[in-house]
Scaffold this active site. Structure first.
Site, PDB file in Angstrom:
ATOM      1  N   CYS A 164       0.815  -1.218   0.000  1.00  0.00           N
ATOM      2  CA  CYS A 164       0.000   0.000   0.000  1.00  0.00           C
ATOM      3  C   CYS A 164       0.846   1.264   0.000  1.00  0.00           C
ATOM      4  CB  CYS A 164      -0.949   0.010   1.199  1.00  0.00           C
ATOM      5  SG  CYS A 164      -0.099   0.008   2.785  1.00  0.00           S
ATOM      6  N   GLN A 211       3.310  -7.145   8.602  1.00  0.00           N
ATOM      7  CA  GLN A 211       2.744  -7.515   7.303  1.00  0.00           C
ATOM      8  C   GLN A 211       3.796  -7.557   6.205  1.00  0.00           C
ATOM      9  OE1 GLN A 211      -0.239  -4.910   5.694  1.00  0.00           O
ATOM     10  NE2 GLN A 211      -1.116  -6.491   4.402  1.00  0.00           N
ATOM     11  N   GLN A 222       4.613 -10.142   2.994  1.00  0.00           N
ATOM     12  CA  GLN A 222       4.611  -9.659   1.611  1.00  0.00           C
ATOM     13  C   GLN A 222       5.915 -10.016   0.898  1.00  0.00           C
ATOM     14  OE1 GLN A 222       3.764  -5.667   2.834  1.00  0.00           O
ATOM     15  NE2 GLN A 222       1.594  -5.790   2.282  1.00  0.00           N
ATOM     16  N   GLY A 270     -13.377  -4.581   2.821  1.00  0.00           N
ATOM     17  CA  GLY A 270     -12.231  -5.405   2.437  1.00  0.00           C
ATOM     18  C   GLY A 270     -11.930  -6.431   3.510  1.00  0.00           C
ATOM     19  N   GLY A 318      -9.408  -8.880   2.876  1.00  0.00           N
ATOM     20  CA  GLY A 318      -8.130  -9.498   2.523  1.00  0.00           C
ATOM     21  C   GLY A 318      -7.131  -9.299   3.649  1.00  0.00           C
TER      22      GLY A 318
END
Length: 402
Positions: free
Chosen positions: A49, A98, A102, A171, A173
């Site tokens: 993001c 996170q 990723q 969302g 996800g």
């Protein structure tokens, strides 16, 4: 290094979310141009993001190649960056977990697509290891540290305690789940979860004790919400100006807070014209700075770990560079051994002096190995190559000629 490891990036440190949205295609075009030159051996993209990055293993950078204003780092600096990134030191929210997932996912995807080879596989595997080590040996990720939790903190800083507010999370996800978990930590009683896949929304809502919303009923949920946090992976706007105008009565709009942490963005910027208070990732910088101050001591320890692991990675990559040479040398030696052994076995079967055959075998192997070495050393002496002669002395553990 025989291959150059290159990092091309745009992130929250140098750009706002709007610039990152508009720059994705430009970066892909630059990478494609590099690939067309035949210099790219391996590549792994990372997109989150608040960052767009490519890791490349290239033979060389074409002279005069333009990177169009993107941050570009090579070799040691590029490697330091990926280790810092995996450790949470480059994140907007220092220590967030996170990014580690990723990076893992980026490696797996690139391996699946055949673009990640041995060099970047080693780099990314090391990065994951370092990220895990930092989190195990420090408390850099203690407490709620994610973009999702920062979004909730931002909403709370505006509305105060959210316990009396209706919160809509759009969302379900990975990012949406982080938002939902951050909301759950606040022990809120009025949480709504909307997702294109209703089953996923229902599953997440059950975990939170909230309500799942069918996407075709999103407008009704918008009408009742005090806070909207959107984090989908949609390539298009979820909440357009028209949709928000139709869903939220004029008298309620000034009280509604929307936080858009998606990239590309979920909420059209012009909803501000309706009186809605809209915030994006760019507005989380204040929350991020406070988080950074709280974690300074842990960050210093994490940086110490990164620098130590960087030295080990650089050494491993240098070892990898010479593996083909070592394999070829060993292969040549093995071929010689087999030829001489076969010749000796044929002789020993008909010989009354097996010891003499073995003696001749060992002498023949030494002579053949020494022959090429002796030629190279004598040629170096003829041309006065003292550096080569000194290197040979070290290689064979002999005294230098000086």
């Amino acid at each position: 290094m025989l291959q150059v490891i290159l990092n091309i990036r745009l992130d929250h440190k140098t750009s706002d979310v709007k610039t990152m949205e508009s720059s994705h295609e430009r970066m892909e075009a630059i990478v494609a141009e590099l690939e067309s030159s035949g210099t790219v051996m391996e590549k792994v993209p990372i997109r989150t993001c608040n960052r767009i990055e490519y890791y490349l293993s290239v033979q060389e950078i074409p002279p005069g190649f333009e990177f169009d204003g993107f941050t570009v780092e090579g070799d040691e600096d590029a490697l330091r960056h990926i280790l810092r990134l995996a450790s949470g030191l480059e994140s907007m929210i220092i220590g967030e977990d996170q990014i580690l997932g990723q990076i893992k996912a980026a490696r797996v995807q690139a391996l699946r697509e055949g673009t990640c080879g041995p060099v970047l596989d080693m780099v990314f595997t090391k990065a994951v290891h370092v990220g895990q080590t930092v989190r195990r040996k420090t408390q850099i990720n203690r407490g709620s540290v994610s973009i999702g939790s920062a979004a909730v903190d931002l909403a709370e800083s505006i509305h105060g305690d959210l316990k009396c507010r209706k919160v809509l999370a759009i969302g379900a996800g990975k990012m949406g789940t982080l938002v939902a978990r951050a909301l759950a930590e606040k022990h809120l009683s009025a949480i709504m979860v909307a997702n294109r896949t209703y089953e996923r929304a229902y599953q997440l809502a059950c975990e939170l004790g909230g309500d799942a919303i069918h996407f075709d009923r999103l407008n009704r949920a918008l009408r009742d919400a005090d806070v909207v946090i959107s984090a989908t992976g949609s390539p298009h706007y979820i909440l357009t100006r028209e949709r928000v105008r139709d869903a939220i009565p004029p008298e309620r709009r000034s009280a509604v807070v929307m936080v858009d942490i998606a990239n590309p963005r979920d909420i059209e910027e012009s909803v501000r014209e309706l009186g809605i208070r809209l915030f994006t990732i760019d507005d989380l910088r204040g929350v991020a700075e406070e988080n950074r101050r709280r974690r300074e001591a842990e960050a210093r320890e994490a940086e110490r770990i990164v620098e130590g692991e960087l030295k080990l990675l650089l050494r491993s990559l240098k070892h990898m560079e010479v593996e083909p040479l070592l394999a070829e040398v060993r292969g040549n030696m093995e071929s010689l051994r087999r030829r001489e052994a076969e010749r000796a076995l044929n002789k020993i079967m008909n010989s009354s002096d097996p010891e003499g055959v073995i003696e001749a075998l060992s002498r023949s192997i030494v002579d053949k190995i020494f022959h090429d070495i002796a030629i190279s050393i004598r040629q170096a002496a003829e041309r006065g190559d003292e550096e080569f002669l000194s290197m040979c002395a070290k290689l064979f553990n002999c005294k230098d000629l000086k």
